[in-house]
Motif scaffolding. Structure first.
Motif, mmCIF file in Angstrom:
data_model
loop_
_atom_site.group_PDB
_atom_site.id
_atom_site.type_symbol
_atom_site.label_atom_id
_atom_site.label_comp_id
_atom_site.label_asym_id
_atom_site.label_seq_id
_atom_site.Cartn_x
_atom_site.Cartn_y
_atom_site.Cartn_z
ATOM 1 N N PHE A 48 5.406 32.651 73.816
ATOM 2 C CA PHE A 48 4.515 32.040 72.833
ATOM 3 C C PHE A 48 3.804 30.874 73.513
ATOM 4 O O PHE A 48 4.440 29.896 73.894
ATOM 5 N N LEU A 97 1.262 27.754 73.437
ATOM 6 C CA LEU A 97 0.660 26.776 72.537
ATOM 7 C C LEU A 97 -0.646 26.260 73.114
ATOM 8 O O LEU A 97 -0.742 26.000 74.319
ATOM 9 N N SER A 103 14.099 26.733 65.085
ATOM 10 C CA SER A 103 13.487 27.930 65.657
ATOM 11 C C SER A 103 12.665 27.563 66.883
ATOM 12 O O SER A 103 12.615 28.318 67.860
ATOM 13 N N VAL A 104 12.023 26.388 66.840
ATOM 14 C CA VAL A 104 11.288 25.908 68.010
ATOM 15 C C VAL A 104 12.258 25.696 69.173
ATOM 16 O O VAL A 104 11.998 26.100 70.302
ATOM 17 N N ILE A 127 13.386 29.039 70.662
ATOM 18 C CA ILE A 127 12.328 29.663 71.459
ATOM 19 C C ILE A 127 12.272 29.021 72.844
ATOM 20 O O ILE A 127 12.122 29.698 73.867
ATOM 21 N N MET A 169 8.679 29.708 75.361
ATOM 22 C CA MET A 169 7.584 28.819 74.978
ATOM 23 C C MET A 169 6.867 28.321 76.218
ATOM 24 O O MET A 169 7.465 28.004 77.236
ATOM 25 N N THR A 200 4.769 27.931 64.744
ATOM 26 C CA THR A 200 5.869 28.781 65.223
ATOM 27 C C THR A 200 6.355 29.714 64.129
ATOM 28 O O THR A 200 6.610 30.901 64.367
ATOM 29 N N GLU A 201 6.459 29.194 62.911
ATOM 30 C CA GLU A 201 6.837 30.037 61.779
ATOM 31 C C GLU A 201 5.791 31.123 61.564
ATOM 32 O O GLU A 201 6.125 32.276 61.250
ATOM 33 N N ARG A 259 6.425 33.861 63.981
ATOM 34 C CA ARG A 259 7.581 34.674 63.590
ATOM 35 C C ARG A 259 7.208 35.628 62.457
ATOM 36 O O ARG A 259 7.618 36.789 62.451
#
Length: 399
Positions: free
Chosen positions: A182, A184, A293-294, A297, A303, A353-354, A357
């Motif tokens: 993921f 950013l 959750s962050v 990851i 990340m 992030t949510e 998901r």
């Protein structure tokens, strides 16, 4: 101090006569004093100083001098005598702090001993070392062009409560070495002016967001926002976007029933079969699920593109274990009191992030075997609840 004070030294030190002396009580590796005084090999490389020490730092090739409070000259004299140097740390000062906060408290290490206690960061959501170890600050190297873009918005109305309105984009896909990652994009502060009286703050945000999503070619349904206590923003989105609006996320409430991560398993208490551990078995509240959750990851090395300031906000928030071995982060008010500002950058990160998901991104360390948790002490909590219920049922009722 905000980051700007430290960053300004880069401009000032072009003058050959410029010098800077930074003074304070060390308490967190992510605050400005912690960054300026960080040893060359990181804070975790330093044993806890017992005497006054000096070392080279990462910051501008400077030197740090750590004046250890328990090395005060007041301790060179009999303890039953009044302190010879009343402005320095003394036994009386230490006894007062320890009697209330304890020897392992942040207050003891910052007010009495005056050294960085990295062990106190064990109950923070993330640490800088965690981010560096798992390449969260690195760039992504993609396997192909197939990626899904999402966006997140932490809503604030400009100057109200000191919060910023933060927007952030991200994208996920297959990397060359690490499987799904993921990435950013840098956070952006949404301009909201309370001086504009003919357009509400909500409408300012909605117009800016629509223009931004169109420019980034992100569909409204792939944009997520924190709707906690902000009912009016949904109406503003409807006025601007029409029938298809960004997706609200309510930070409050209990944790969800989806898997914590794909590689975390437990034995079912009923039939003994292995299954994914659910978030409501791992966290007490949904906001904890969002923030952790962050972390997971990052721990899974999934990340990329994380910035230092957002990571610093994540390192400020503490967590604890509550009933049933579940995780719970401290309240936002407690975090704001420690940081002197809202963790809006990390709230925005948790939101985007949510969104990832919900759009299919799965948390799992590539190539790692499943981790199976042992039995928890949930049964103790169940016995406690039954006991409390039995006692309450037999209490006398006064009318």
């Amino acid at each position: 101090m905000p980051p700007g004070f430290l960053e300004s030294i880069s401009n000032l030190d072009v003058n050959p006569y410029f010098k800077a002396a930074l003074l304070g009580n060390p308490k967190d590796p992510f605050d400005q004093l912690g960054k300026a005084g960080e040893p060359v090999n990181g804070w975790t490389s330093m044993p806890e100083p017992m005497k006054t020490e000096c070392w080279k730092t990462r910051f501008k090739n400077s030197r740090a001098v750590n004046l250890v409070g328990t090395d005060s000259p007041n301790f060179d004299y009999p303890p039953d005598e009044p302190p010879r140097f009343p402005e320095l740390v003394s036994k009386e000062k230490i006894d007062n702090v320890v009697s209330f906060w304890g020897l392992d408290s942040l207050q003891y290490y910052s007010q009495c001993k005056g050294v960085m206690k990295t062990g106190l960061l064990a109950r923070r959501v993330i640490t800088r070392e965690l981010c560096v170890q798992h390449k969260a600050f690195d760039k992504a190297e993609w396997r192909d062009t197939r990626r899904r873009k999402v966006a997140g918005l932490d809503v604030a109305y400009g100057g109200i409560g000191g919060d910023r309105c933060v927007y952030r984009e991200g994208e996920f896909g297959e990397s060359l070495q690490h499987g799904p990652v993921f990435l950013l994009h840098p956070p952006e502060i949404v301009p909201v002016s309370v001086a504009i009286t003919d357009v509400s703050a909500e409408d300012q945000i909605a117009r800016w967001l629509k223009s931004k999503l169109e420019g980034s070619q992100i569909h409204a349904l792939d944009c997520f926002y924190d709707s906690t206590g902000r009912g009016s923003i949904g109406a503003a989105f409807a006025r601007e976007f029409g029938f298809v609006i960004p997706v609200p996320i309510e930070f409050g409430g209990s944790a969800s029933k989806r898997p914590v991560r794909e590689d975390l398993k437990i034995k079912d208490e009923k039939d003994g079969r292995l299954r994914h551990k659910r978030c409501d078995e791992h966290y007490r509240k949904f906001v904890t699920e969002l923030w952790f959750s962050v972390r997971y990851i990052i721990e899974a090395a999934q990340m990329r593109g994380l910035d230092d300031e957002t990571a610093g906000e994540g390192a400020m928030r503490e967590w604890k274990l509550v009933t049933g071995d579940r995780i719970e982060i401290e309240t936002k008010e407690e975090t704001k009191e420690r940081m002197d500002r809202s963790p809006d950058l990390f709230d925005c990160l948790a939101t985007v992030t949510e969104g990832a998901r919900q759009r299919g991104f799965k948390i799992a360390r590539l190539g790692a075997a499943d981790h199976v948790e042992g039995p928890s002490n949930r049964w103790l909590a169940d016995i406690q609840r039954k006991h409390d219920k039995a006692v309450k049922s037999r209490e006398l009722q006064y009318r």
